[in-house]
Design an enzyme around this catalytic site. Structure first.
Site, PDB file in Angstrom:
ATOM      1  NE  ARG A  22      -5.271  -0.937  11.680  1.00  0.00           N
ATOM      2  CZ  ARG A  22      -4.400  -0.995  10.668  1.00  0.00           C
ATOM      3  NH1 ARG A  22      -3.647   0.068  10.373  1.00  0.00           N
ATOM      4  NH2 ARG A  22      -4.266  -2.091   9.951  1.00  0.00           N
ATOM      5  CE  LYS A  55      -0.550  -0.289   4.985  1.00  0.00           C
ATOM      6  NZ  LYS A  55      -1.182  -1.127   6.015  1.00  0.00           N
TER       7      LYS A  55
HETATM    8  C1  LIG Z   1      -0.203  -1.830   6.641  1.00  0.00           C
HETATM    9  C2  LIG Z   1      -0.475  -3.161   7.212  1.00  0.00           C
HETATM   10  C3  LIG Z   1       0.585  -4.072   7.379  1.00  0.00           C
HETATM   11  C4  LIG Z   1       2.017  -3.738   7.070  1.00  0.00           C
HETATM   12  O1  LIG Z   1       2.573  -2.915   8.037  1.00  0.00           O
HETATM   13  P1  LIG Z   1       4.138  -2.522   8.008  1.00  0.00           P
HETATM   14  O2  LIG Z   1       4.381  -1.867   9.302  1.00  0.00           O
HETATM   15  O3  LIG Z   1       4.311  -1.602   6.838  1.00  0.00           O
HETATM   16  O4  LIG Z   1       4.914  -3.767   7.832  1.00  0.00           O
HETATM   17  C5  LIG Z   1       0.270  -5.330   7.853  1.00  0.00           C
HETATM   18  N1  LIG Z   1      -0.989  -5.657   8.186  1.00  0.00           N
HETATM   19  C6  LIG Z   1      -2.034  -4.814   8.054  1.00  0.00           C
HETATM   20  C7  LIG Z   1      -3.392  -5.255   8.449  1.00  0.00           C
HETATM   21  C8  LIG Z   1      -1.808  -3.525   7.559  1.00  0.00           C
HETATM   22  O5  LIG Z   1      -2.830  -2.678   7.454  1.00  0.00           O
END
Ligand SMILES: *Cc1c(COP(=O)(O)O)cnc(C)c1O
Length: 352
Positions: A128, A35
């Site tokens: 979250r 993303k």
């Molecule tokens: C963005 C996201 C990740 C990745 O997080 P990083 O800190 O960039 O490795 C993993 N799981 C979910 C659900 C996310 O939203």
């Protein structure tokens, strides 16, 4: 076009491979989280070639681009119930916590004559997404009769909202929940997904609970650091992505504005430190493309003074480089900076 993000192919590959290898040594598969670079297909493809087992993104628009890549595609953000059909059509697996949404996914899957796979997200303290541990059993029992849904795993997301650090205790709890779900299902789960880049420090210390078999990794791959403590990961680069912006003004001026101080372009009342006369530079990039606080100049003797929508101001006084109008200045970036740069259509993305 100016400015641009320089993407170093070799370094992105090395970073990905290093983390894939580190995880593989502990029987953990890595899914690349794409993303932050807005689902750029070439970057995703490079990560697949470096060994990630799947691609995960929070947006369907990004996942759609990966249709012909030969790996699993996961939707990371909880599905919008209004998009249940598209989710089933585009994502192999989605992360879920709401029964209403899972029901809608089930109906969409039956309509499309397929099975949709889901991961149950458990909230282990970060506040979250995720169901609380005591909601897992009734959830699994409610899903069991749904013929369009297959529970393939459980997962947790930490250090995203609440800043909670993964450890043996919360990930141990995930293991326990996984066992509980396996008992209810009468079969083993394919994925026990132990978090994101913040779980990598446990991997480095060899302290990740043994049942965890998958991680979803974004930041650590692109920026070469774990995110529990922000430490660099050995064998990775922090400059696989660089911003390059062009100097459009370079002049000696004072460091404190002259006149009555009102509001800046964003409605804040600025305060200034008097450094006397300094060499000031302006590069052609601004808040529309990046948050200035999310950039780190590659030249250690240069500092960022601030920015408005399209201008970023630099203090060049102590630099040993002979900057002049037209010079291209490079910056490393943090996660927020990278997200904004990739989102801005005014910033070119260039392979080097
Ligand atoms: C963005 C996201 C990740 C990745 O997080 P990083 O800190 O960039 O490795 C993993 N799981 C979910 C659900 C996310 O939203």
């Amino acid at each position: 076009m100016n400015p641009c993000v320089l993407i170093n192919k070799e370094k992105v590959f090395q970073n990905t491979k290093r983390i894939v290898d580190m995880a593989a040594a502990q029987n953990i598969s890595v899914f690349a989280v794409t993303k932050v670079f807005c689902g750029n297909k070439n970057i995703a493809e490079l990560m697949v070639s470096a060994g990630v087992k799947g691609l995960a993104d929070s947006r369907l628009e990004n996942l759609r681009r990966y249709a012909d890549l030969p790996v699993e595609k996961w939707l990371l953000r909880l599905p919008m119930i209004s998009q249940a059909r598209e989710v089933v059509a585009v994502a192999d697996v989605s992360l879920n916590s709401e029964l209403e949404t899972i029901k809608a996914l089930n109906e969409a899957a039956l309509e499309q004559d397929r099975k949709h796979q889901i991961l149950l997200m458990i909230d282990l303290g970060d506040l979250r997404e995720g169901m609380l541990p005591d909601q897992v059993e009734p959830m699994v029992k409610a899903i069991l009769p749904m013929e369009g849904i297959e529970i393939v795993g459980v997962g947790v997301n930490l250090t995203c909202y609440g800043g909670v650090i993964p450890n043996g205790e919360n990930l141990g709890k995930l293991e326990e929940i996984a066992k509980q779900v396996e008992t209810l299902l009468g079969r083993p789960l394919k994925y026990i997904s132990g978090g994101n880049s913040s779980s990598l420090y446990l991997l480095e210390k060899g302290e990740i609970p043994s049942k965890i078999n998958q991680l979803r990794v974004g930041e650590a791959i692109v920026l070469g650091r774990e995110t529990a403590y922000g430490e660099p990961i050995e064998g990775t680069y922090d400059d696989a992505f660089l911003l390059e912006a062009e100097l459009v003004e370079c002049k000696r001026k004072g460091s404190v504005p002259i006149g009555e101080i009102g509001m800046d372009a964003f409605g804040n009342k600025p305060v200034f430190e008097d450094l006397g006369e300094i060499l000031r530079g302006i590069v052609a990039v601004g808040h529309q493309d990046v948050n200035a606080g999310g950039l780190i100049p590659v030249d250690p003797n240069l500092s960022i003074l601030g920015a408005s929508s399209d201008h970023m101001l630099l203090n060049l006084t102590t630099s040993t480089e002979a900057y002049r109008v037209g010079s291209r200045i490079r910056f490393k970036m943090d996660y927020g900076g990278m997200l904004k740069l990739f989102t801005s259509e005014y910033v070119e993305k260039k392979w080097v």
